[in-house]
Each structure stands twice: as C-alpha cells, then as structure tokens.
Motif scaffolding. Structure first.
Motif, PDB file in Angstrom:
ATOM      1  N   ALA A   1      56.103  95.117   4.342  1.00  0.00           N
ATOM      2  CA  ALA A   1      57.478  95.478   4.698  1.00  0.00           C
ATOM      3  C   ALA A   1      57.628  95.614   6.210  1.00  0.00           C
ATOM      4  O   ALA A   1      58.625  95.154   6.788  1.00  0.00           O
ATOM      5  CB  ALA A   1      57.870  96.779   4.005  1.00  0.00           C
ATOM      6  N   LEU A   2      56.656  96.231   6.857  1.00  0.00           N
ATOM      7  CA  LEU A   2      56.713  96.365   8.310  1.00  0.00           C
ATOM      8  C   LEU A   2      56.646  95.007   8.986  1.00  0.00           C
ATOM      9  O   LEU A   2      57.337  94.757   9.981  1.00  0.00           O
ATOM     10  CB  LEU A   2      55.567  97.254   8.800  1.00  0.00           C
ATOM     11  CG  LEU A   2      55.638  98.732   8.398  1.00  0.00           C
ATOM     12  CD1 LEU A   2      54.388  99.470   8.866  1.00  0.00           C
ATOM     13  CD2 LEU A   2      56.889  99.386   8.972  1.00  0.00           C
ATOM     14  N   ALA A   3      55.820  94.106   8.439  1.00  0.00           N
ATOM     15  CA  ALA A   3      55.730  92.766   9.026  1.00  0.00           C
ATOM     16  C   ALA A   3      57.058  92.023   8.903  1.00  0.00           C
ATOM     17  O   ALA A   3      57.454  91.285   9.820  1.00  0.00           O
ATOM     18  CB  ALA A   3      54.615  91.977   8.333  1.00  0.00           C
ATOM     19  N   ARG A   4      57.754  92.213   7.813  1.00  0.00           N
ATOM     20  CA  ARG A   4      59.032  91.516   7.618  1.00  0.00           C
ATOM     21  C   ARG A   4      60.162  92.102   8.455  1.00  0.00           C
ATOM     22  O   ARG A   4      61.184  91.458   8.653  1.00  0.00           O
ATOM     23  CB  ARG A   4      59.431  91.540   6.142  1.00  0.00           C
ATOM     24  CG  ARG A   4      58.519  90.732   5.243  1.00  0.00           C
ATOM     25  CD  ARG A   4      59.176  90.426   3.926  1.00  0.00           C
ATOM     26  NE  ARG A   4      60.352  89.572   4.111  1.00  0.00           N
ATOM     27  CZ  ARG A   4      61.131  89.169   3.118  1.00  0.00           C
ATOM     28  NH1 ARG A   4      60.883  89.569   1.882  1.00  0.00           N
ATOM     29  NH2 ARG A   4      62.177  88.402   3.351  1.00  0.00           N
TER      30      ARG A   4
ATOM     31  N   ALA B   1      69.608 106.646  18.568  1.00  0.00           N
ATOM     32  CA  ALA B   1      69.458 108.056  18.952  1.00  0.00           C
ATOM     33  C   ALA B   1      68.014 108.363  19.327  1.00  0.00           C
ATOM     34  O   ALA B   1      67.750 109.093  20.289  1.00  0.00           O
ATOM     35  CB  ALA B   1      69.915 108.946  17.803  1.00  0.00           C
ATOM     36  N   ALA B   2      67.065 107.796  18.580  1.00  0.00           N
ATOM     37  CA  ALA B   2      65.661 108.033  18.899  1.00  0.00           C
ATOM     38  C   ALA B   2      65.288 107.421  20.242  1.00  0.00           C
ATOM     39  O   ALA B   2      64.567 108.032  21.038  1.00  0.00           O
ATOM     40  CB  ALA B   2      64.775 107.473  17.788  1.00  0.00           C
ATOM     41  N   ARG B   3      65.781 106.220  20.503  1.00  0.00           N
ATOM     42  CA  ARG B   3      65.479 105.585  21.781  1.00  0.00           C
ATOM     43  C   ARG B   3      66.105 106.344  22.947  1.00  0.00           C
ATOM     44  O   ARG B   3      65.541 106.429  24.037  1.00  0.00           O
ATOM     45  CB  ARG B   3      65.976 104.128  21.778  1.00  0.00           C
ATOM     46  CG  ARG B   3      65.280 103.222  20.775  1.00  0.00           C
ATOM     47  CD  ARG B   3      63.773 103.223  20.954  1.00  0.00           C
ATOM     48  NE  ARG B   3      63.409 102.799  22.309  1.00  0.00           N
ATOM     49  CZ  ARG B   3      63.253 101.532  22.673  1.00  0.00           C
ATOM     50  NH1 ARG B   3      63.433 100.564  21.753  1.00  0.00           N
ATOM     51  NH2 ARG B   3      62.925 101.217  23.908  1.00  0.00           N
TER      52      ARG B   3
ATOM     53  N   LEU C   1      61.916 107.890  22.824  1.00  0.00           N
ATOM     54  CA  LEU C   1      60.885 107.366  21.938  1.00  0.00           C
ATOM     55  C   LEU C   1      60.822 105.847  22.062  1.00  0.00           C
ATOM     56  O   LEU C   1      61.864 105.176  22.150  1.00  0.00           O
ATOM     57  CB  LEU C   1      61.182 107.750  20.482  1.00  0.00           C
ATOM     58  CG  LEU C   1      61.256 109.244  20.155  1.00  0.00           C
ATOM     59  CD1 LEU C   1      61.569 109.438  18.678  1.00  0.00           C
ATOM     60  CD2 LEU C   1      59.974 109.959  20.525  1.00  0.00           C
ATOM     61  N   ASN C   2      59.618 105.298  22.010  1.00  0.00           N
ATOM     62  CA  ASN C   2      59.493 103.844  22.022  1.00  0.00           C
ATOM     63  C   ASN C   2      59.648 103.313  20.600  1.00  0.00           C
ATOM     64  O   ASN C   2      59.868 104.079  19.651  1.00  0.00           O
ATOM     65  CB  ASN C   2      58.154 103.418  22.639  1.00  0.00           C
ATOM     66  CG  ASN C   2      56.965 104.036  21.908  1.00  0.00           C
ATOM     67  OD1 ASN C   2      57.008 104.274  20.708  1.00  0.00           O
ATOM     68  ND2 ASN C   2      55.903 104.306  22.656  1.00  0.00           N
ATOM     69  N   ASN C   3      59.513 101.997  20.419  1.00  0.00           N
ATOM     70  CA  ASN C   3      59.735 101.393  19.105  1.00  0.00           C
ATOM     71  C   ASN C   3      58.758 101.930  18.064  1.00  0.00           C
ATOM     72  O   ASN C   3      59.145 102.219  16.925  1.00  0.00           O
ATOM     73  CB  ASN C   3      59.609  99.869  19.203  1.00  0.00           C
ATOM     74  CG  ASN C   3      60.818  99.238  19.859  1.00  0.00           C
ATOM     75  OD1 ASN C   3      61.944  99.718  19.690  1.00  0.00           O
ATOM     76  ND2 ASN C   3      60.606  98.166  20.606  1.00  0.00           N
ATOM     77  N   ARG C   4      57.487 102.053  18.437  1.00  0.00           N
ATOM     78  CA  ARG C   4      56.494 102.534  17.477  1.00  0.00           C
ATOM     79  C   ARG C   4      56.768 103.977  17.084  1.00  0.00           C
ATOM     80  O   ARG C   4      56.703 104.328  15.900  1.00  0.00           O
ATOM     81  CB  ARG C   4      55.098 102.404  18.078  1.00  0.00           C
ATOM     82  CG  ARG C   4      53.970 102.825  17.137  1.00  0.00           C
ATOM     83  CD  ARG C   4      52.621 102.683  17.818  1.00  0.00           C
ATOM     84  NE  ARG C   4      52.554 103.521  19.008  1.00  0.00           N
ATOM     85  CZ  ARG C   4      52.268 104.825  18.977  1.00  0.00           C
ATOM     86  NH1 ARG C   4      52.053 105.438  17.818  1.00  0.00           N
ATOM     87  NH2 ARG C   4      52.207 105.520  20.100  1.00  0.00           N
TER      88      ARG C   4
ATOM     89  N   VAL D   1      62.418 106.368  11.408  1.00  0.00           N
ATOM     90  CA  VAL D   1      62.821 105.390  10.399  1.00  0.00           C
ATOM     91  C   VAL D   1      62.029 105.553   9.107  1.00  0.00           C
ATOM     92  O   VAL D   1      62.606 105.689   8.015  1.00  0.00           O
ATOM     93  CB  VAL D   1      62.681 103.954  10.954  1.00  0.00           C
ATOM     94  CG1 VAL D   1      63.027 102.936   9.866  1.00  0.00           C
ATOM     95  CG2 VAL D   1      63.584 103.766  12.161  1.00  0.00           C
ATOM     96  N   LEU D   2      60.707 105.535   9.204  1.00  0.00           N
ATOM     97  CA  LEU D   2      59.883 105.572   7.994  1.00  0.00           C
ATOM     98  C   LEU D   2      60.072 106.838   7.159  1.00  0.00           C
ATOM     99  O   LEU D   2      60.138 106.744   5.926  1.00  0.00           O
ATOM    100  CB  LEU D   2      58.408 105.390   8.354  1.00  0.00           C
ATOM    101  CG  LEU D   2      57.980 103.974   8.736  1.00  0.00           C
ATOM    102  CD1 LEU D   2      56.488 103.920   9.004  1.00  0.00           C
ATOM    103  CD2 LEU D   2      58.359 102.985   7.650  1.00  0.00           C
TER     104      LEU D   2
END
Length: 292
Positions: free
Chosen positions: A104-107, A190-192, A196-199, A206-207
């Motif tokens: 799912a993360l890869a997609r 909001a997180a960015r 926060l970075n993408n990871r 998100v997770l």
C-alpha cells in the motif's frame, strides 16, 4: 455558603411525567419486540426441524453426516489438526499485514522516480487479486518443488502458508491503500506546516488515521484467512480438514467433515463478533465526532 445534602437531593433533576411515560413506552416496546423475535425464531426453527426430520432420506442422512459415534472418533484428530490451522493463521496473519502495508505504501508513493515501484506493486495486487486462491496454492505447493531449487523448502505447510500470504497480501494492500487515501489532504498540509517531513507526516499523521479507519475490513480479511487455512490440506498437510478426510475415507462416513466444519465455525464466531463490536464502536465514535 454550604448547601446541605438534603437540599442537594431536593434540587436534583426530576424528569417530567411525560418523559417518564415515554421511557416506559420505549421499554415496553423493546420487550414486545424481543418477545416477538424470540417467538418467530422458535417457530421458524421448529418448522425447519420438522421439515428436515420428516424428509424421506433423513435417516440415511443422519447416519452419514450426523453420527455421534464417528463424531466422537473424529473430534480428537480434528482438534489436533486445528492447531496447525491456528498456527498458520497467526504467522500468515502477521506476514499479510506487513506485506500488505508495504504494498500500500509503495502504491501511494509520489513522484516520477517511484513509478517503477508503483507499477510493480500495482501489477502484484492486480495479479494475485484476480488469481483464484486454490490455483495459487496448487502452483506454489506443487510447482516450487518441481523446480528443484537448492535450499528451497518442499514442506507443504510452508509452501501453503506462502501461497496464502501472496494472495491475501494483495487484498489487504488495497484495504490499507483505501485507508491512506481516505485521509484528507489538509491533514498532510497541516503536518507539513508544523515542520514534519514526508516520512514523519506519513508515520505520525496519515497512517494512524488510516489504520483506525480500516480495522473492521482488516478483521474481516483475517476471518476469511482463518477459514482458508484449511486449503493447505491439498498439499498433504494434516490440518483439521485433512484429518477429517482421513477418517472419512476409512468408513465412507462424512460426519468428520461436519465436525471439522463446526470446529471452524466455533473458531470463527468469536472473531466475527469481535469485528462487529469494533465496527459498531467506531461508528459510534465517528457519529459523536471522536474519530477523525
């Protein structure tokens, strides 16, 4: 000023007569509905029992499928084989969740540089979602040993578990992906904005939301996996199903199959009820605004 306990009791809220009447009406309606449901269930069960037991072939069917003697003979071996199904469920369930999450993360990776990874994950999920599980089991259990690869196991239990993981990971990956994509883009923004970075955004924002949203369908997939562990018997692994088959082949009585089926049902019902409870709990939290 100190208020006495008696005054506090007198000032306590007292429902109106109309509300008390309404509550009594609701309780009486609930009792009436429960009584009607119980009566209709009893009548339906009695009619089905009479229809089945009065059918012309009931005696032969009872001896062939519902023999108490063969049930007692089969139960110990079926329960011993069920332990293999439980172990397969535990190990394969963990592997399915991990591999499904990775797919799912890869997609959901963004950017043109990740296109090959997205394409491979998409091809994997499309292929194994379309391939029937029984064919996947046959190909892995009998095809892998035919290759005679050095260091590769030929154990039907391990190969059957591998086939289960390959197939169910594709389904679970789509469940996880749906959960990830259901998170509103404003959550990422909001997180960015907080630095926060993408990871970090994926891990901390998100997770957690995505996993909470897909818990009910994930539990349903685990229920299905628990039942499909019995298919590894096609490779010769002695699980609950194959144990029933061995006993049935001796006397041509199919009661052991019924025993194995009832054992699987008894194992599945608690998981199903737990899934229903989790679903209802999350629906209530969502309706109250407590679940993002």
């Amino acid at each position: 000023m100190t208020v006495s306990k008696e005054a506090a009791v007198e000032d306590a809220y007292v429902p109106s007569e109309r509300r008390m009447a309404r509550e009594r009406f609701k309780r009486s309606r609930t009792r009436r509905a429960t009584a009607v449901a119980a009566l209709s269930t009893l009548v339906t069960g009695a009619v089905l029992f009479l229809v089945v037991t009065n059918s012309p072939g009931w005696e032969r069917t009872k001896d062939t499928f519902f023999s108490a003697h063969y049930a007692r003979v089969a139960l110990p071996d079926v329960l011993e084989g069920l332990w293999l199904n439980v172990r397969l469920l535990a190990v394969c369930g963990v592997c399915v969740l991990v591999l499904g999450m990775l797919l799912a993360l890869a997609r959901t990776l963004r950017g043109p540089v990740f296109f090959p990874l997205r394409a491979l994950a998409t091809a994997y999920t499309d292929f194994f979602r379309g391939l029937p599980l029984i064919i996947c089991l046959l190909l892995v259990i009998f095809g892998v040993p035919a290759l005679r690869l050095q260091g590769v196991t030929t154990d039907p239990v391990l190969l059957g578990g591998t086939a289960l993981v390959l197939t169910y990971s594709a389904y679970v990956a789509e469940v996880f992906r749906a959960g990830i994509e259901s998170v509103h883009p404003s959550q990422r923004a909001a997180a960015r904005s907080l630095g926060l970075n993408n990871r970090q955004t994926l891990r901390h924002v998100v997770l957690p939301q995505a996993v909470r949203r897909v818990v009910p369908p994930l539990l349903n997939d685990m229920v299905s996996l628990q039942k499909d562990t019995g298919l590894v018997s096609i490779g010769g692994a002695v699980d609950a199903v194959y144990a029933a088959q061995i006993i049935s082949s001796k006397d041509f009585n199919y009661t052991p199959y019924v025993v194995a089926g009832l054992v699987f049902v008894a194992l599945t019902i608690p998981m199903t009820r737990f899934t229903d409870w989790v679903t209802a709990r999350m629906d209530r939290r969502r309706a109250q605004g407590g679940l993002v």
